[in-house]
Structure formats: structure tokens, C-alpha cells
Design a protein around this motif. Structure first.
Motif, short mmCIF file in Angstrom:
data_model
loop_
_atom_site.label_atom_id
_atom_site.label_comp_id
_atom_site.label_asym_id
_atom_site.label_seq_id
_atom_site.Cartn_x
_atom_site.Cartn_y
_atom_site.Cartn_z
N UNK A 240 20.04 10.03 -0.94
CA UNK A 240 19.07 9.55 0.05
C UNK A 240 17.81 9.05 -0.65
N UNK A 241 17.32 7.89 -0.21
CA UNK A 241 16.11 7.31 -0.77
C UNK A 241 16.33 6.45 -2.00
N UNK A 242 17.56 6.40 -2.50
CA UNK A 242 17.85 5.60 -3.69
C UNK A 242 18.56 4.28 -3.35
N UNK A 243 18.47 3.88 -2.10
CA UNK A 243 19.21 2.71 -1.65
C UNK A 243 18.81 1.42 -2.32
N UNK A 244 17.52 1.28 -2.68
CA UNK A 244 17.09 0.02 -3.28
C UNK A 244 17.77 -0.21 -4.62
N UNK A 245 17.83 0.82 -5.46
CA UNK A 245 18.47 0.68 -6.77
C UNK A 245 19.95 0.38 -6.61
N UNK A 246 20.61 1.05 -5.66
CA UNK A 246 22.03 0.81 -5.42
C UNK A 246 22.24 -0.62 -4.91
N UNK A 247 21.40 -1.04 -3.97
CA UNK A 247 21.55 -2.38 -3.38
C UNK A 247 21.33 -3.46 -4.42
N UNK A 248 20.35 -3.29 -5.30
CA UNK A 248 20.08 -4.30 -6.32
C UNK A 248 21.22 -4.36 -7.34
N UNK A 249 21.80 -3.20 -7.66
CA UNK A 249 22.95 -3.20 -8.55
C UNK A 249 24.12 -3.95 -7.96
N UNK A 250 24.31 -3.80 -6.65
CA UNK A 250 25.40 -4.51 -5.98
C UNK A 250 25.16 -6.01 -5.97
#
Length: 399
Positions: A240-250
Motif C-alpha cells: 500500500x502506498x507504493x503504487x507510483x513506483x509500480x505504475x512507473x515500472x509498468x
């Protein structure tokens, strides 16, 4: 890196071509040439069946960490072999992949950021061609500026996971997808890239998820609006709260080997435009002739750039450069497709009888669809900002 094709790649090319030629027959032959940008709504039934055929053949997950082997695939292919597969697939005009988002975007993201249980649960159905995914990123007012998402998710005390409420837009394949990965705000009051989470949402939630097709000016409806009203999110990827890093990696994965597949399609479109120019006599105009030559040269340059950057990692500017190159190139090709026909390019093969729908031909459809190429997937303005700020180190744009 040394990006030359060796004997192993030649053998792999023959294997891929032979398999495709042997299987693109009977019912699957009806899917040849269907789908793709501007036509994503075409032939869904046969393309979904074809996805399962690819799964049975072990051709899904070639670029995964273990080549999809743990999920039922064959083996990990080298980068050159992945390019070979993509090239042969495109040359034979095999059906556009309805499983692209799951295989090439979600799966590598789960391999990088997901838990072992998430990988065991979600990768095998993708490798079999059974599970289709769509992407819940863009929203009204938060498209290229993804950090502005307002879709909210709160903890679900009864079922676990989250309840998600908000609206997503420009969602390809939402009407047919089984799952959607959604970027949502899980921290109330958070701003920009803080407080976001990467959630996995099943699409079969009657009364909780509504999908509305968006009619485009080309007459098709391949994109959709998705309305979530307390929809249940089964999982969060990366914490939770780490969505930006995951989204940018995608997002960085969007410009990989698939870019080369796209360029083979571009080459076929360019060939059709050149043939039309020759047949109509438009090549007698030196200005149009020069523009056709420039389109050819720029396409070759894009291929070399894509090959050069495939082996790089961690370069924040490479995806943006690629998007700027192909977006503008394709838009100019659409303009050429109608300009070489002169005034006739403005009139479609219309049935003028009362009540007949207005039809457009292939060149006009290309022109209309390519108006969006410099907008979707991150507008040109956003790509230039990324290059300026993250690569060149220029001052950030005032907000």
C-alpha cells in the motif's frame, strides 16, 4: 549491446514461422489481420480463442524471467529471439493479441513487484491465454498527468482488500477483460504521486463496475469508460502506498519488444500509402515524393533506435524518446495517406441513399485514428517534460 542475429536465432525464426503457418488455419485464419490500433474491437471471439492456442503452444511469456516455464510456458527467450517471434508474428499478420496487456505489462510487473502467491495465482492463467487484463490508469483530468488520479480505495473490513470508487477512461478491452489493474488513491488527502496503490480488480462485479464504450470519430469504439462504485479489489501489488513506483515500472515496459512489432505494422501501412501514391501519380509531385522518402528513412531510424535501447535498463528517457518518434511519424503518415489523393481524399466511399451510414475507407480511417497518436500513452508535452527534467536535469515546470 551487440544486437546481431546468430544461428540460434535463425533456427528459432524457422520454428516460430513454421508453428504460426501450421496453426493460422481453419477458424483462426478468420482472425488474420484483425485487431490492432483503431480496430481493437474486431474479431474478439476468434482472437480470444487464438490466445488460448498460443498458450497451448507455449508461446506466451517468452520474455518473462523464467520464460513462463513455471506458469506453463516453454522457456525464456533471449532478447533477439523475442524480436524474432514478434517479427514473424507481425509479418504473417496473426491476430492482434488480446492478451498483450496481461503478458507484457502485468506479468513482468508481478514478477518484479508481486508476492510469490500473486505470481502463482495470476501468471498461469495468462500463460494459458485464459485470463484477459485491461489497464485502469487514465481518468478525466488525469491522463498523461497520471499523478492526478482521484479514484479512491478504502479498506474493506468484511471481505478484505479494498473498495474502489472512481472513473477510468480510454480503457482498451474493458468490455472483454476478466481483470483490471487499477491505480487508486489509498491514502485520503494525499497528493500527486504519494498515497497511491496498484490494485487488482476483477471485472465481473455486476452493479459495481459499469463499462461504457466511447465512440471515436473513426466510427469505432475500441476504448471505454469504466465506472467503479465500491468495486472490490482483490489484491495490492508492491504494498500500500507504493503504487507510483509500480505504475512507473509498468509504463517502461510498454516500449519494449512490442515497439518492434508496431513498426512492422507501420511498414505495411507505409507500403500501402506508397503504392497508392504511385498508382495515383502523386509521386510526380516532388514535395510528396520527398515526404514519402522521409517517412521510409525515419521508420528505419526508429527500428535502429528500438534495437539499440532494448538492452538498456534504467534509462528514464528511452521510453519517452520512442513515444515521441513513433507518435509523430504515424500522425504524418495518416496525413500523407489522404493528401496523396488530393480532393478525393476528403470523400469516403459513401452510399448516398437515404438513411445509409457514412463510411470511410482505410486511408481515411488511418488519418482519423492517428490524430490521437501524439496524445494517448502520454502526450508529446509530457514526454518532453520527462526528457527535460529526468534526463537533461532542467528545472521542473511550475505547477
Amino acid at each position: 549491446m551487440d544486437f546481431t542475429f546468430g544461428p540460434d536465432d535463425a533456427a528459432f525464426r524457422e520454428e516460430a514461422r513454421s508453428w504460426l503457418e501450421a496453426h493460422l488455419v481453419d477458424a483462426y485464419a478468420a482472425g488474420i489481420g484483425t485487431g490492432g490500433p483503431g480496430s481493437e474491437h474486431e474479431g474478439i471471439a476468434v482472437r480470444r480463442a487464438w490466445e488460448r492456442e498460443l498458450g497451448r503452444g507455449g508461446w506466451i511469456g517468452l520474455g518473462w524471467e523464467d520464460g513462463g516455464k513455471a506458469a506453463g510456458g516453454r522457456r525464456r527467450a533471449t532478447l533477439t529471439q523475442q524480436v524474432v517471434w514478434a517479427e514473424e508474428y507481425a509479418r504473417l499478420r496473426a491476430p492482434a493479441r488480446v492478451g498483450h496487456i496481461g503478458e507484457n505489462l502485468l506479468a513482468p510487473t508481478l514478477i518484479a513487484h508481486g508476492s510469490p502467491e500473486q505470481r502463482r495465482r495470476f501468471l498461469p492463467p495468462i500463460a494459458r491465454g485464459d485470463a484477459l487484463w485491461c489497464q485502469g490508469y487514465s481518468e478525466p483530468g488525469a491522463g498523461s498527468d497520471l499523478a492526478g488520479v482521484r479514484t479512491a480505495a478504502v479498506r474493506d473490513p468484511e471481505r478484505g482488500g479494498y473498495r474502489v470508487t472512481g472513473q477510468k477512461v480510454w480503457t482498451s478491452l474493458a468490455r472483454d477483460a476478466d481483470w483490471c489493474f487499477v491505480l487508486a488513491r489509498t491514502e485520503p488527502g494525499s497528493r500527486r504521486h504519494h498515497g497511491l496503490s496498484f490494485l487488482l480488480v476483477p471485472m465481473d462485479q455486476p452493479g459495481r463496475i459499469e463499462v461504457r464504450p466511447i465512440r471515436q470519430m473513426s466510427g469505432t469504439s475500441e476504448f471505454n469508460e469504466v465506472f467503479l462504485d465500491g468495486a472490490h479489489a482483490a489484491e495490492v501489488v508492491g504494498g500500500e502506498g507504493n503504487g507510483w513506483a509500480v505504475a512507473m515500472g509498468l509504463l517502461a515496459l510498454e516500449r519494449g519488444v512490442s515497439t518492434l512489432v508496431q513498426q512492422i505494422g507501420f511498414a505495411a501501412e507505409l507500403d500501402r500509402v506508397v503504392r497508392a501514391a504511385v498508382d495515383s501519380g502523386a509521386t510526380e509531385d516532388p514535395v510528396l515524393r520527398e515526404r514519402l522518402v522521409r517517412q521510409w528513412a525515419e521508420l528505419r531510424t526508429m527500428r535502429w533506435n528500438a534495437l539499440r535501447t532494448l538492452g538498456t535498463t534504467g534509462d528514464p528517457g528511452a521510453p519517452s524518446v520512442a513515444k515521441l518518434l513513433w507518435g509523430g511519424w504515424h500522425k504524418r503518415l495518416g496525413e500523407l495517406a489522404v493528401q496523396i489523393r488530393g480532393a478525393a481524399g476528403a470523400v469516403g466511399p459513401h452510399d448516398w441513399s437515404p438513411g445509409a451510414p457514412y463510411e470511410i475507407d482505410e486511408a481515411q480511417r488511418l488519418f482519423l485514428f492517428t490524430r490521437s497518436d501524439t496524445i494517448y500513452g502520454g502526450s508529446d508535452e509530457i514526454q518532453r517534460n520527462i526528457i527535460a527534467e529526468r534526463v537533461l536535469g532542467l528545472p521542473r515546470e511550475p505547477r
